[in-house]
Design a protein around this motif. Sequence first.
Motif, PDB file in Angstrom:
ATOM      1  N   ALA A   1      18.598  -4.509 -15.502  1.00  0.00           N
ATOM      2  CA  ALA A   1      18.121  -3.639 -14.431  1.00  0.00           C
ATOM      3  C   ALA A   1      19.200  -3.526 -13.368  1.00  0.00           C
ATOM      4  O   ALA A   1      20.195  -4.261 -13.386  1.00  0.00           O
ATOM      5  N   GLY A   2      18.986  -2.639 -12.418  1.00  0.00           N
ATOM      6  CA  GLY A   2      19.876  -2.541 -11.275  1.00  0.00           C
ATOM      7  C   GLY A   2      19.740  -3.774 -10.389  1.00  0.00           C
ATOM      8  O   GLY A   2      18.821  -4.584 -10.563  1.00  0.00           O
ATOM      9  N   SER A   3      20.638  -3.906  -9.437  1.00  0.00           N
ATOM     10  CA  SER A   3      20.671  -5.123  -8.628  1.00  0.00           C
ATOM     11  C   SER A   3      19.388  -5.344  -7.811  1.00  0.00           C
ATOM     12  O   SER A   3      18.923  -6.484  -7.696  1.00  0.00           O
ATOM     13  N   PHE A   4      18.790  -4.295  -7.282  1.00  0.00           N
ATOM     14  CA  PHE A   4      17.547  -4.463  -6.521  1.00  0.00           C
ATOM     15  C   PHE A   4      16.433  -4.961  -7.433  1.00  0.00           C
ATOM     16  O   PHE A   4      15.727  -5.921  -7.114  1.00  0.00           O
ATOM     17  N   THR A   5      16.285  -4.335  -8.586  1.00  0.00           N
ATOM     18  CA  THR A   5      15.231  -4.717  -9.526  1.00  0.00           C
ATOM     19  C   THR A   5      15.462  -6.125 -10.051  1.00  0.00           C
ATOM     20  O   THR A   5      14.513  -6.893 -10.232  1.00  0.00           O
TER      21      THR A   5
ATOM     22  N   ARG B   1       3.405 -14.659  -5.524  1.00  0.00           N
ATOM     23  CA  ARG B   1       3.378 -13.774  -6.693  1.00  0.00           C
ATOM     24  C   ARG B   1       2.273 -12.727  -6.519  1.00  0.00           C
ATOM     25  O   ARG B   1       2.467 -11.558  -6.855  1.00  0.00           O
ATOM     26  N   ASP B   2       1.141 -13.140  -5.972  1.00  0.00           N
ATOM     27  CA  ASP B   2       0.060 -12.182  -5.714  1.00  0.00           C
ATOM     28  C   ASP B   2       0.513 -11.112  -4.720  1.00  0.00           C
ATOM     29  O   ASP B   2       0.170  -9.938  -4.865  1.00  0.00           O
ATOM     30  N   LYS B   3       1.279 -11.494  -3.720  1.00  0.00           N
ATOM     31  CA  LYS B   3       1.795 -10.523  -2.759  1.00  0.00           C
ATOM     32  C   LYS B   3       2.783  -9.567  -3.424  1.00  0.00           C
ATOM     33  O   LYS B   3       2.752  -8.357  -3.175  1.00  0.00           O
ATOM     34  N   LEU B   4       3.646 -10.100  -4.258  1.00  0.00           N
ATOM     35  CA  LEU B   4       4.602  -9.250  -4.977  1.00  0.00           C
ATOM     36  C   LEU B   4       3.882  -8.289  -5.926  1.00  0.00           C
ATOM     37  O   LEU B   4       4.343  -7.172  -6.156  1.00  0.00           O
ATOM     38  N   ALA B   5       2.747  -8.716  -6.458  1.00  0.00           N
ATOM     39  CA  ALA B   5       1.976  -7.862  -7.369  1.00  0.00           C
ATOM     40  C   ALA B   5       1.432  -6.624  -6.669  1.00  0.00           C
ATOM     41  O   ALA B   5       1.160  -5.613  -7.324  1.00  0.00           O
ATOM     42  N   LEU B   6       1.288  -6.677  -5.357  1.00  0.00           N
ATOM     43  CA  LEU B   6       0.813  -5.502  -4.629  1.00  0.00           C
ATOM     44  C   LEU B   6       1.807  -4.357  -4.733  1.00  0.00           C
ATOM     45  O   LEU B   6       1.424  -3.195  -4.800  1.00  0.00           O
ATOM     46  N   GLY B   7       3.083  -4.665  -4.740  1.00  0.00           N
ATOM     47  CA  GLY B   7       4.105  -3.626  -4.807  1.00  0.00           C
ATOM     48  C   GLY B   7       4.702  -3.425  -6.187  1.00  0.00           C
ATOM     49  O   GLY B   7       5.207  -2.345  -6.497  1.00  0.00           O
ATOM     50  N   PHE B   8       4.659  -4.468  -7.010  1.00  0.00           N
ATOM     51  CA  PHE B   8       5.314  -4.431  -8.318  1.00  0.00           C
ATOM     52  C   PHE B   8       4.401  -4.999  -9.405  1.00  0.00           C
ATOM     53  O   PHE B   8       4.754  -5.974 -10.088  1.00  0.00           O
ATOM     54  N   PRO B   9       3.204  -4.418  -9.585  1.00  0.00           N
ATOM     55  CA  PRO B   9       2.250  -5.000 -10.525  1.00  0.00           C
ATOM     56  C   PRO B   9       2.752  -5.041 -11.969  1.00  0.00           C
ATOM     57  O   PRO B   9       2.448  -5.990 -12.703  1.00  0.00           O
ATOM     58  N   ASP B  10       3.533  -4.047 -12.369  1.00  0.00           N
ATOM     59  CA  ASP B  10       4.033  -4.016 -13.740  1.00  0.00           C
ATOM     60  C   ASP B  10       5.045  -5.129 -13.993  1.00  0.00           C
ATOM     61  O   ASP B  10       5.013  -5.795 -15.031  1.00  0.00           O
ATOM     62  N   TYR B  11       5.921  -5.377 -13.038  1.00  0.00           N
ATOM     63  CA  TYR B  11       6.896  -6.458 -13.197  1.00  0.00           C
ATOM     64  C   TYR B  11       6.223  -7.827 -13.148  1.00  0.00           C
ATOM     65  O   TYR B  11       6.574  -8.728 -13.914  1.00  0.00           O
ATOM     66  N   VAL B  12       5.234  -7.999 -12.283  1.00  0.00           N
ATOM     67  CA  VAL B  12       4.510  -9.270 -12.228  1.00  0.00           C
ATOM     68  C   VAL B  12       3.779  -9.508 -13.549  1.00  0.00           C
ATOM     69  O   VAL B  12       3.805 -10.612 -14.090  1.00  0.00           O
ATOM     70  N   ALA B  13       3.160  -8.478 -14.099  1.00  0.00           N
ATOM     71  CA  ALA B  13       2.459  -8.618 -15.381  1.00  0.00           C
ATOM     72  C   ALA B  13       3.430  -8.994 -16.497  1.00  0.00           C
ATOM     73  O   ALA B  13       3.123  -9.851 -17.336  1.00  0.00           O
TER      74      ALA B  13
END
Length: 80
Positions: A23-27, A42-54
């Motif tokens: 992926a790119g550096s941000f991702t 992780r729950d907080k990160l799932a709010l913005g990036f649910p697909d990556y957390v999954a």
Amino acid sequence: MDSITPEVANHVLFHYGRGGCQAGSFTEQIIKSIDMADPANRDKLALGFPDYVAAVAAIQYDPDGVANLTAIATSGEVAA
């Protein structure tokens, strides 16, 4: 379960050294943050990036996670 796209599957597989593509550096930093996060963060990160957390949860906790992500990455289809 949130949808995991082939792109997300490839990025997470690469992060864990299981193929995929980088992926790119941000991702990369997002994936690294999810990888390191405690459950509350992780729950907080799932709010913005649910697909990556999954996808990270699948590779970390599902015995078939690598195989499932590989199937998603190579199929071109989105898994729900």
